[in-house]
Design an enzyme around this catalytic site. Sequence first.
Site, PDB file in Angstrom:
ATOM      1  CD  GLU A  31      -3.194  -0.310  -0.132  1.00 43.78           C
ATOM      2  OE1 GLU A  31      -3.403  -0.106  -1.062  1.00 43.78           O
ATOM      3  OE2 GLU A  31      -4.172  -0.890   0.993  1.00 43.78           O
ATOM      4  CG  HIS A  32      -0.070   4.455   1.060  1.00 45.36           C
ATOM      5  ND1 HIS A  32      -0.639   6.236   0.034  1.00 45.36           N
ATOM      6  CD2 HIS A  32      -1.175   4.418   1.178  1.00 45.36           C
ATOM      7  CE1 HIS A  32      -1.510   6.433   0.545  1.00 45.36           C
ATOM      8  NE2 HIS A  32      -2.008   5.447   1.348  1.00 45.36           N
ATOM      9  CB  THR A  33       4.301   0.299  -2.702  1.00 45.15           C
ATOM     10  OG1 THR A  33       2.928  -0.620  -2.930  1.00 45.15           O
ATOM     11  CG2 THR A  33       4.308   0.234  -1.421  1.00 45.15           C
ATOM     12  CG  ASP A  34       0.128   2.811  -6.182  1.00 45.26           C
ATOM     13  OD1 ASP A  34       0.105   3.871  -5.543  1.00 45.26           O
ATOM     14  OD2 ASP A  34      -0.582   3.074  -7.020  1.00 45.26           O
ATOM     15  N   GLY A 128     -16.431   4.667  -2.488  1.00 45.77           N
ATOM     16  CA  GLY A 128     -15.716   6.137  -1.163  1.00 45.77           C
ATOM     17  C   GLY A 128     -14.564   4.935   0.089  1.00 45.77           C
ATOM     18  N   GLY A 130     -12.411   2.572  -1.004  1.00 45.99           N
ATOM     19  CA  GLY A 130     -11.528   2.092  -1.574  1.00 45.99           C
ATOM     20  C   GLY A 130     -11.223   0.867  -2.154  1.00 45.99           C
ATOM     21  CG  LEU A 131     -13.915  -1.739  -2.721  1.00 48.27           C
ATOM     22  CD1 LEU A 131     -15.272  -2.538  -2.597  1.00 48.27           C
ATOM     23  CD2 LEU A 131     -12.551  -3.404  -2.069  1.00 48.27           C
ATOM     24  CG  ASP A 178      -6.650   2.471  -7.372  1.00 46.76           C
ATOM     25  OD1 ASP A 178      -5.880   1.572  -6.871  1.00 46.76           O
ATOM     26  OD2 ASP A 178      -7.266   3.405  -6.556  1.00 46.76           O
TER      27      ASP A 178
HETATM   28  C1  GLA Z   1      -5.220   4.725  -3.741  1.00 42.90           C
HETATM   29  C2  GLA Z   1      -4.241   5.351  -5.216  1.00 42.90           C
HETATM   30  C3  GLA Z   1      -3.288   3.896  -5.470  1.00 42.90           C
HETATM   31  C4  GLA Z   1      -2.342   4.078  -4.322  1.00 42.90           C
HETATM   32  C5  GLA Z   1      -3.646   2.936  -2.952  1.00 42.90           C
HETATM   33  C6  GLA Z   1      -2.343   3.241  -1.731  1.00 42.90           C
HETATM   34  O1  GLA Z   1      -6.084   3.514  -3.611  1.00 42.90           O
HETATM   35  O2  GLA Z   1      -5.393   5.197  -6.233  1.00 42.90           O
HETATM   36  O3  GLA Z   1      -2.596   4.225  -6.633  1.00 42.90           O
HETATM   37  O4  GLA Z   1      -1.731   4.453  -4.327  1.00 42.90           O
HETATM   38  O5  GLA Z   1      -3.738   4.647  -2.812  1.00 42.90           O
HETATM   39  O6  GLA Z   1      -1.815   1.628  -2.465  1.00 42.90           O
END
Ligand code: GLA
Length: 395
Positions: A31-34, A128, A130-131, A178
Amino acid sequence: MQDIRVSFQQLFNTTASLVVQSPGRINLIGEHTDYNNGFVLPAAIDKCVQVAIAKRTDGTIHMHAIDLQESVIIPAVAIQPHATSWVNYIIGVVVQVQKYNTSKSGSNASHEIDKGFDIGIQGDIPIGAGLSSSAAVECAVIFALNEMYQLGLTTMQMALMTQQSEHEFAGVKCGIMDMFASLHGKNNQVILLDCDSLQHSYYPLDLKDYQIVLFDTQIKHALASSEYNTRRLECEQGVEVLQQKYPSIKTLRDASKQQVDELLKTDTSMVGNKIYDRCKYVVDEIERVQLAVKDLLAGDIKAFGQKMFETHEGLSKLYEVSCRELDILVNAVKDNPHVLGARMMGGGFGGCTINIIKKSEVQAIIHQVAEVYAQQTAHTLKVHQVKIAQGTHIK
Ligand code: GLA
């Protein structure tokens, strides 16, 4: 969902020339690595967006959101961001296609897309949560436009163009995960994506007696997108410091834990501890994803789940993108022997946690977590049981 072809016919008084379906996504770990060019492990799910589309000839775009019962009409050229968010997910993609057309044949050439189209849209991805419902809309739209206007885009180009659309029309400087997952998902497979090279491989997800369950906080704090963009900047600030001594470091993907400790931990006068915390989390998480994939391949879901808990700890304490509600949900299952792993998923500040729970215990655990959540917050827990499904395709 109702048959979108029927709704389209009623709305626009014409037959849809095609229907495209694009899924939401989960992310197992990473997560938050992309946007730091690291690794992610997402999968497309069986909740999706559908669009139905047909060409027009009068230079206007007619959009209708079936679930919201809202219609918007705009001119098809000189498109600017709109006040309504769902509209931006459509027209932001149109602008990317128009830029692509211009780059190929110059601004004076005429293109069919400039004559406009009708588009109807519906879906069952909770918004909203997170999907990635917005990415699913963008991917469905670009896939449909590519097909209808024979643009010849690859799915990789589509992923990059929809990411750009999100940056420009939704104002979120998101990574590629995503869109990539929505476009490239396969039934029962998770995708290990290297966000630097964009190379990816598929792995079957065999959770044995366990299954994925999503606990939805049903909240989305307003600061989600501004804090997201701030995290991205904080990572870049860290990279700038690291680069002064190690010029080959272009993103946090290139940095080692030792280098982060050496240059960011001690140098509080220059960058402050927050930058260290952010970068430490990212470098740890990039390594964690690679180890977690090894666990998965070895069939060690227990070790995999443990890493999910570690990710949550990092996201909550170091990266500071969790919130009270998400922490309550993770804490509620942390010591339960039937829950192998749990963590917040996606950008943070609300949305869902992803949990790996023993099948036979799912109902009891849902009951228990719902009770804790109702006691400790003013919200009601929502539960999503999702299956891993196919990526964007023509229906
Ligand atoms: C959101 C962003 C993604 C990614 C995530 C965290 O979904 O759209 O690009 O950074 O947060 O991993």
